[in-house]
Design an enzyme around this catalytic site. Structure first.
Site, PDB file in Angstrom:
ATOM      1  N   HIS A  14       0.866  -1.198   0.000  1.00  0.00           N
ATOM      2  CA  HIS A  14       0.000   0.000   0.000  1.00  0.00           C
ATOM      3  C   HIS A  14       0.893   1.235   0.000  1.00  0.00           C
ATOM      4  O   HIS A  14       1.331   1.705   1.041  1.00  0.00           O
ATOM      5  CB  HIS A  14      -0.917  -0.047   1.239  1.00  0.00           C
ATOM      6  CG  HIS A  14      -1.903   1.081   1.323  1.00  0.00           C
ATOM      7  ND1 HIS A  14      -3.054   1.006   2.089  1.00  0.00           N
ATOM      8  CD2 HIS A  14      -1.924   2.319   0.769  1.00  0.00           C
ATOM      9  CE1 HIS A  14      -3.730   2.129   1.989  1.00  0.00           C
ATOM     10  NE2 HIS A  14      -3.062   2.955   1.204  1.00  0.00           N
ATOM     11  N   HIS A  16       1.311   4.894  -2.383  1.00  0.00           N
ATOM     12  CA  HIS A  16       0.918   5.772  -3.500  1.00  0.00           C
ATOM     13  C   HIS A  16       2.175   6.455  -4.016  1.00  0.00           C
ATOM     14  O   HIS A  16       2.827   7.185  -3.263  1.00  0.00           O
ATOM     15  CB  HIS A  16      -0.081   6.827  -3.022  1.00  0.00           C
ATOM     16  CG  HIS A  16      -1.318   6.249  -2.416  1.00  0.00           C
ATOM     17  ND1 HIS A  16      -2.484   6.083  -3.129  1.00  0.00           N
ATOM     18  CD2 HIS A  16      -1.559   5.770  -1.169  1.00  0.00           C
ATOM     19  CE1 HIS A  16      -3.407   5.535  -2.335  1.00  0.00           C
ATOM     20  NE2 HIS A  16      -2.875   5.336  -1.145  1.00  0.00           N
ATOM     21  N   HIS A 194      -9.593   1.170  -0.997  1.00  0.00           N
ATOM     22  CA  HIS A 194      -9.498   1.770   0.332  1.00  0.00           C
ATOM     23  C   HIS A 194     -10.890   1.673   0.959  1.00  0.00           C
ATOM     24  O   HIS A 194     -11.883   2.080   0.337  1.00  0.00           O
ATOM     25  CB  HIS A 194      -9.110   3.249   0.232  1.00  0.00           C
ATOM     26  CG  HIS A 194      -7.659   3.492  -0.067  1.00  0.00           C
ATOM     27  ND1 HIS A 194      -7.014   2.935  -1.132  1.00  0.00           N
ATOM     28  CD2 HIS A 194      -6.726   4.246   0.596  1.00  0.00           C
ATOM     29  CE1 HIS A 194      -5.739   3.335  -1.123  1.00  0.00           C
ATOM     30  NE2 HIS A 194      -5.542   4.127  -0.090  1.00  0.00           N
ATOM     31  N   GLU A 197     -11.123   3.364   6.329  1.00  0.00           N
ATOM     32  CA  GLU A 197      -9.991   4.180   6.795  1.00  0.00           C
ATOM     33  C   GLU A 197     -10.559   5.205   7.783  1.00  0.00           C
ATOM     34  O   GLU A 197     -10.241   5.173   8.959  1.00  0.00           O
ATOM     35  CB  GLU A 197      -9.303   4.882   5.615  1.00  0.00           C
ATOM     36  CG  GLU A 197      -8.160   5.819   6.034  1.00  0.00           C
ATOM     37  CD  GLU A 197      -7.518   6.560   4.851  1.00  0.00           C
ATOM     38  OE1 GLU A 197      -8.063   6.546   3.743  1.00  0.00           O
ATOM     39  OE2 GLU A 197      -6.450   7.180   5.075  1.00  0.00           O
ATOM     40  N   ASP A 275       1.900   3.996   2.827  1.00  0.00           N
ATOM     41  CA  ASP A 275       0.861   4.861   2.257  1.00  0.00           C
ATOM     42  C   ASP A 275       1.452   6.032   1.464  1.00  0.00           C
ATOM     43  O   ASP A 275       1.614   5.926   0.260  1.00  0.00           O
ATOM     44  CB  ASP A 275      -0.092   5.350   3.351  1.00  0.00           C
ATOM     45  CG  ASP A 275      -1.493   5.658   2.843  1.00  0.00           C
ATOM     46  OD1 ASP A 275      -1.764   5.429   1.658  1.00  0.00           O
ATOM     47  OD2 ASP A 275      -2.338   6.117   3.651  1.00  0.00           O
ATOM     48  N   ASP A 276       1.753   7.135   2.137  1.00  0.00           N
ATOM     49  CA  ASP A 276       2.307   8.343   1.492  1.00  0.00           C
ATOM     50  C   ASP A 276       3.492   8.820   2.334  1.00  0.00           C
ATOM     51  O   ASP A 276       3.393   9.828   3.051  1.00  0.00           O
ATOM     52  CB  ASP A 276       1.240   9.435   1.409  1.00  0.00           C
ATOM     53  CG  ASP A 276       0.019   8.969   0.656  1.00  0.00           C
ATOM     54  OD1 ASP A 276       0.070   8.913  -0.578  1.00  0.00           O
ATOM     55  OD2 ASP A 276      -0.986   8.624   1.310  1.00  0.00           O
TER      56      ASP A 276
HETATM   57  N1  HPA Z   1      -6.644   7.395   1.548  1.00  0.00           N
HETATM   58  C1  HPA Z   1      -7.326   7.767   0.472  1.00  0.00           C
HETATM   59  N2  HPA Z   1      -6.754   8.265  -0.604  1.00  0.00           N
HETATM   60  C2  HPA Z   1      -5.437   8.387  -0.631  1.00  0.00           C
HETATM   61  C3  HPA Z   1      -4.672   8.024   0.454  1.00  0.00           C
HETATM   62  C4  HPA Z   1      -5.315   7.487   1.600  1.00  0.00           C
HETATM   63  O1  HPA Z   1      -4.708   7.107   2.622  1.00  0.00           O
HETATM   64  N3  HPA Z   1      -3.393   8.288   0.115  1.00  0.00           N
HETATM   65  C5  HPA Z   1      -3.386   8.771  -1.140  1.00  0.00           C
HETATM   66  N4  HPA Z   1      -4.639   8.838  -1.589  1.00  0.00           N
HETATM   67 ZN    ZN Z   2      -3.693   4.842   0.696  1.00  0.00          ZN
END
Ligand code: HPA
Ligand code: ZN
Length: 334
Positions: A14, A16, A194, A197, A275-276
């Site tokens: 996971h 991006h 997703h 969350e 994630d990011d």
């Molecule tokens: N959630 C939803 N969209 C996203 C995320 C996330 O954690 N990171 C990048 N786009």
């Molecule tokens: Zn994500």
């Protein structure tokens, strides 16, 4: 434990690619491509990364992505992340990209995918890093726009293993993308979304029932429903959990409150991911350290989390066995 976490061979499921854009590269590309940023210094950028929820992050994340214009920009972005993989001992990674973030600005789909793919190819040759690409639809846009994007993806089907769903979760339920996910499944793509969350656990059930996904991204809200917990356990559905993301976006106020250990001990197939990482303050090893320190994880917990990632990846069973063998060899010697 610190060295054990750093050195154990890992997979990431996971991530991006647009979320790996470091402030230094953002500035460099802004200057090269003549794009005006809202920040004057790298310190200004870092100060802006003070999020209150998912949307407050997404606004800044989409704005940062505007510096990506040419194929070489997507190459540099991706290759920088793959260098981090090398440093983090990530030997297999499954990368999300958001083509709509770029095509909406007039960037061609092929510019995005060719830049990313060339970097993946070079990292395979230079660092022996194995990788797959997952194309995400932006859920704040329409299903019709997702269909248009899927049409583009078909031309590059050999480069894309799966389809995902990201962006603003609340108010954009899985049901909105039922038809386009069904089409993607018929075309042979793996599916992820997703879900759970920051919206409720119901979105997780819907992603499974309506979209037929193979994995759930995040999924931490499952804890609020016993029946769903049992379902995830019985079917060993993988959850790609992102601890630093969750605390940065206030899904949990403090890492000590994170539920990953509870879910792991209940018997769920949970994995750790970044994630990011450029926006959330750490790459994969930092995520492992954060949960290990705050939740008192054992070595066995770490091993289970690492093996879950390889076993839940979209590679062949033969390749999985090879990677698990590499992990077992490491454990024997450490
Ligand atoms: N959630 C939803 N969209 C996203 C995320 C996330 O954690 N990171 C990048 N786009
Ligand atoms: Zn994500």
């Amino acid at each position: 434990m610190k060295n054990f976490i750093n050195d154990i061979p890992k997979a990431e499921l996971h991530l991006h690619i647009e979320g790996t854009l470091e402030p230094e590269l953002m500035f460099k590309l802004a200057t090269k491509n003549n794009i005006k940023l809202n920040y004057k210094t790298i310190e200004d950028i870092k100060k802006a990364y003070n999020f209150t929820n998912l949307q407050s992050f997404l606004d800044i994340y989409y704005s940062g992505a505007k510096v990506l214009i040419n194929e070489e920009d997507f190459y540099d972005l991706t290759f920088d992340y793959l260098k981090k993989c090398k440093q983090n001992n990530i030997i297999h990674t499954e990368i999300f990209f958001d083509p709509q973030t770029h095509t909406a600005r007039g960037i061609k789909f092929e510019t995005v995918i060719n830049g990313i793919s060339k970097a993946l190819e070079d990292a395979k040759n230079e660092f022996s890093i194995s990788s797959k690409l997952i194309m995400c639809f932006l859920r704040h846009l329409s299903e019709e726009e997702a269909f248009d994007t899927l049409k583009e993806a078909i031309k590059f089907k050999d480069k894309i293993i799966g389809i995902g769903l990201d962006s603003s979760e609340i108010g954009n339920p899985p049901s909105k993308f039922k038809n386009v996910f069904s089409k993607a499944k018929n075309l042979g793509f793996k599916l992820v979304a997703h879900a759970g969350e920051e919206a409720g656990f119901e979105y997780i059930n819907d992603a499974l029932d309506l979209l037929n996904v193979d994995r759930i991204d995040h999924g931490v809200q499952a804890i609020n429903n016993n029946k769903l917990m049992q379902r995830l356990k019985d079917n060993q559905i993988a959850l790609t959990v992102c601890p630093l993301s969750n605390t940065k976006l206030k899904v949990f106020e403090d890492m000590k409150e994170h539920n990953i250990k509870q879910m792991l001990e209940y018997g769920l197939n949970v994995t750790v991911n970044s994630d990011d990482p450029s926006y959330f303050g750490g790459y994969l090893n930092d995520n492992f350290h954060a949960i290990s320190n705050n939740l008192n994880l054992s070595k066995e917990n770490i091993i289970k989390l690492v093996k879950n990632s390889f076993n839940s990846s979209f590679i062949s069973n033969e390749q999985k066995a090879k990677f698990i063998n590499i992990v077992d060899e490491f454990i024997k010697n450490n």
